[in-house]
Enzyme design. Sequence first.
Site, mmCIF file in Angstrom:
data_model
loop_
_atom_site.group_PDB
_atom_site.id
_atom_site.type_symbol
_atom_site.label_atom_id
_atom_site.label_comp_id
_atom_site.label_asym_id
_atom_site.label_seq_id
_atom_site.Cartn_x
_atom_site.Cartn_y
_atom_site.Cartn_z
ATOM 1 C CE LYS A 1 -3.541 2.683 0.184
ATOM 2 N NZ LYS A 1 -4.267 3.094 1.373
ATOM 3 C CE LYS B 1 -1.456 8.229 7.154
ATOM 4 N NZ LYS B 1 -2.516 7.266 7.448
#
Lengths: 298, 298, 298, 298
Positions: A173, A241
Amino acid sequence: MPERIGFIGIGRMGQPMAANLVRKGFDVTTIAHRRPEPAQALEALGARIAPSLASLVADCSVVIACLPSSTEVETAVLGPGGMLEAGRPGSVFIDMGTSRPASTRMLAERLRERDIAMLDAPITGGTRGAREGTLTIYVGGAPDDLARVRPVLEAMGQTIVHMGGSGTGHVIKLLNNALSLSSMALLAELLPLGVRAGLEPQRMIEGLAAGTGATNQIPGRGSRILKREFEAAFQIVLAHKDLRLAQELAQEHNLPTPVAAGAYLSFTLARGLGLEGEDTVALVKVFERIAGVEVKSP
Amino acid sequence: MPERIGFIGIGRMGQPMAANLVRKGFDVTTIAHRRPEPAQALEALGARIAPSLASLVADCSVVIACLPSSTEVETAVLGPGGMLEAGRPGSVFIDMGTSRPASTRMLAERLRERDIAMLDAPITGGTRGAREGTLTIYVGGAPDDLARVRPVLEAMGQTIVHMGGSGTGHVIKLLNNALSLSSMALLAELLPLGVRAGLEPQRMIEGLAAGTGATNQIPGRGSRILKREFEAAFQIVLAHKDLRLAQELAQEHNLPTPVAAGAYLSFTLARGLGLEGEDTVALVKVFERIAGVEVKSP
Amino acid sequence: MPERIGFIGIGRMGQPMAANLVRKGFDVTTIAHRRPEPAQALEALGARIAPSLASLVADCSVVIACLPSSTEVETAVLGPGGMLEAGRPGSVFIDMGTSRPASTRMLAERLRERDIAMLDAPITGGTRGAREGTLTIYVGGAPDDLARVRPVLEAMGQTIVHMGGSGTGHVIKLLNNALSLSSMALLAELLPLGVRAGLEPQRMIEGLAAGTGATNQIPGRGSRILKREFEAAFQIVLAHKDLRLAQELAQEHNLPTPVAAGAYLSFTLARGLGLEGEDTVALVKVFERIAGVEVKSP
Amino acid sequence: MPERIGFIGIGRMGQPMAANLVRKGFDVTTIAHRRPEPAQALEALGARIAPSLASLVADCSVVIACLPSSTEVETAVLGPGGMLEAGRPGSVFIDMGTSRPASTRMLAERLRERDIAMLDAPITGGTRGAREGTLTIYVGGAPDDLARVRPVLEAMGQTIVHMGGSGTGHVIKLLNNALSLSSMALLAELLPLGVRAGLEPQRMIEGLAAGTGATNQIPGRGSRILKREFEAAFQIVLAHKDLRLAQELAQEHNLPTPVAAGAYLSFTLARGLGLEGEDTVALVKVFERIAGVEVKSP
């Protein structure tokens, strides 16, 4: 005996995913967070609402978390009334958020002590994929555990890709997001340059879409920029982030990432210059401002 | 009266492009460069060979250059026996290489003095596209001049995109290559990181191909890396040059390009570490070496 | 009643620092680590050797740690027999290594529960400064605690700079090292460039030393490079770690550091290319190799 | 026969340098540029004013140029009435600006055809050094030519460093400025980080000045930032240009410069965000804005 699903984290992504589970006949329990509305909407579809995290995890055989970061996942697992303290031996915990792989492996190990399996199963495909059940789900963990919950995952996503052991779902991911967001950062820096160098914006996007540098996202992102559609589907603060997690992964392994580091820098600038709440395509504004041009349709 | 085509620069790309022109019935004249074979092969198909640059440009109504860089194009235009000195008024000069936009605009202006039109028409699509006539051709210059030579370009490429005035073809080419090569650089840095972080190489490529970060080139480039196919279709030394031109374009306009600058750095490292003659996918070797892993099929 | 000093971590820096304390009359207890020799040498000077960490911390009113990273400090404080479990209420714990400021603040808070004060007091000045007692010591923590141990610190260093509350000593240390190591990285990349661009190495160093870009370290580092003196005073692997801590500090605050990020990348390359055990000045070898030149005296 | 000095380019640096020549008894001729005042001030001291560039270069045995960039120097040498067309055989042309080394070598070669010597003699030391005659002057060119004009240079600078052949003065100047400006860029990014991480600004500067990372300029630049003294001694737009020249030099030699590239990026941002006319120390404002803090005295 059918699985009883607990669903923690019913935000922009989690809510439509939980709704798909309910609609497809799963027995779903959720828990209200800040605002009551998302849980109430699920209740209207047929979900239960648990009074506390402890009661949710104690009652469910599969607990799904769709939370913003490892910090919240660690609280849900290690905190009071969490999975480690109150979860059922023999149950499965599934982290569908974008977490730090090292944290994931640590949590999986802790849960194993109590005979609770853990899968990392982060998703890609955006809010539209969440609504339509067409997400891609990357899975890390044991094949047997995946086999057990596969029907649950297939109610939310179209493509289930098993990557390997615990944490590998989160690793892929982070790589996927580094690829996708670095491509966005490239567009953001190159489009204003093209305009300054004399290109007409609309034709520039068409030209790039026809070339070898095209990505899955060029016509889409390009046309959003041309039309100045910057409302947030994926906020810059969250993208930032994710890129930071990818940087941390590289740091953990002492590896250089010159390109992704450049993208991280661009998102850091965007965040610091007041664009944190806008969509990632708004990154182009940083470079438009420096270039003194706008990339927009005539 | 049909156009008489002069073709300068019959290397890896130019030779098959010229061959397509001959096969489709155009009257083509070329000129031998270092080795006689490429010109002889074209002659066998029906092309003429001119004894000198001066005689080629004096005889042709359309002169196509497919040369390595602005330096060679400037020599072909401004040098002895070149287009400016010996070209025919009323003719068209087409630069199909990847040149510096500022040089292109300068040359177009000089040629205009002698009533010679210039188009920049760089190509994308690789040697395969050149052979099969499926290139994308980006065109900068006047619409009338493009209309005149469009049949010639259509004999070599499938998609002709008119970008705007002189130099804009070269600008979009630099943007396209910056996109494509930065994507390659990203893959090169992320794949060894993924392996170090526990991913199985084959599954990693499949996972990325299924995600939002996928590009036109991920399954292709990924599979070449897995099979260790590094023979040069597009050499690192040439890719490095294209990224340098993109950096120069940004410098000329005083604009920052954090991502493309990272990619330029990676190709500079690859070039300096002895990979200059290999294909761009071999960039991964720089990062494999640092990571102490290989990204290959089991 | 005089302080009783416990000294943990008697490596390349710690050993000569502890020796200075003993020589200046302090009552010093240490503990052997991997090899017995450093502790035996201190014993010969008059130090005691404790049988265990627990007994050392239980016996001493001031415990000094000079350890490689936050990980070891956390073990010494939170681990079995450590400061938190076995330390004396009313004592002071001083971390003189280069630790993560967030970890430092966390440890200080934990120790406060047991009425143990903590100071962060990292050092700069190298092994020579450690031997000669001329270190600069940056201190974070309460002024009263610093006042109490000031004589102890003055036995090891010449300049004591109080920076502020807990963790601020470690913050300034990270900034100092980012400055110093980024200067080293700059030299490493610029000197081979100068040689390639035609400069004679010796004169180049003299020229830079005479200019506005000179640093405290240019003649020194330059002359070590010219003489090819690369034996480790400060290893690349440790410098790399310090730069990573500075990157993490910036990430924690979501701030961009384009220059220090470039230096971190260079040290990451050096580490990955096999130079991890050499001195920071050996960073120049990475760029010499790419440039195909050596920066050395005639 | 004493030398007759022609001085072209009497701006912020050139005017006080020319004034020092006049005061020390040299026969100086200059030429007015945009505003008449600087030339009139020199005339009042005893200099002559030439009516044209052609007459100045025809009359002088030593022609000094102190111009903004290679573009202006090329015009002064190759343009109408310039050194090549109108200069005196046997004379010396001295370029004291910061030019591109490749341009310098080309001009030196062209002038040699007309028996005119050329030295590159760029300066460092700022406007104060120019006024007080304490500049450092880096010289590239033949030793005999330097010997001939050494008294002239000594009237303007304190330290004369002969670097080697033509262009080497400009190379070392670019390296010096890359060092100095990258140090500035480092300070600019690290100081706001230090403040965000809890340091008191004044003590932070003192701490850095006492450490191994200190440079010739840390207390000076730091104190200007603390006092918010940003009026231009060396404008960001000019610093940006010098860093670009250093980038171009590295590109010419295909060498990576990760640190200087970071500094170039920071100055590009500063320039694009409206700080181009302020002093280099104002670079800190870019990072202060992102950090949401100011680095100033209490």
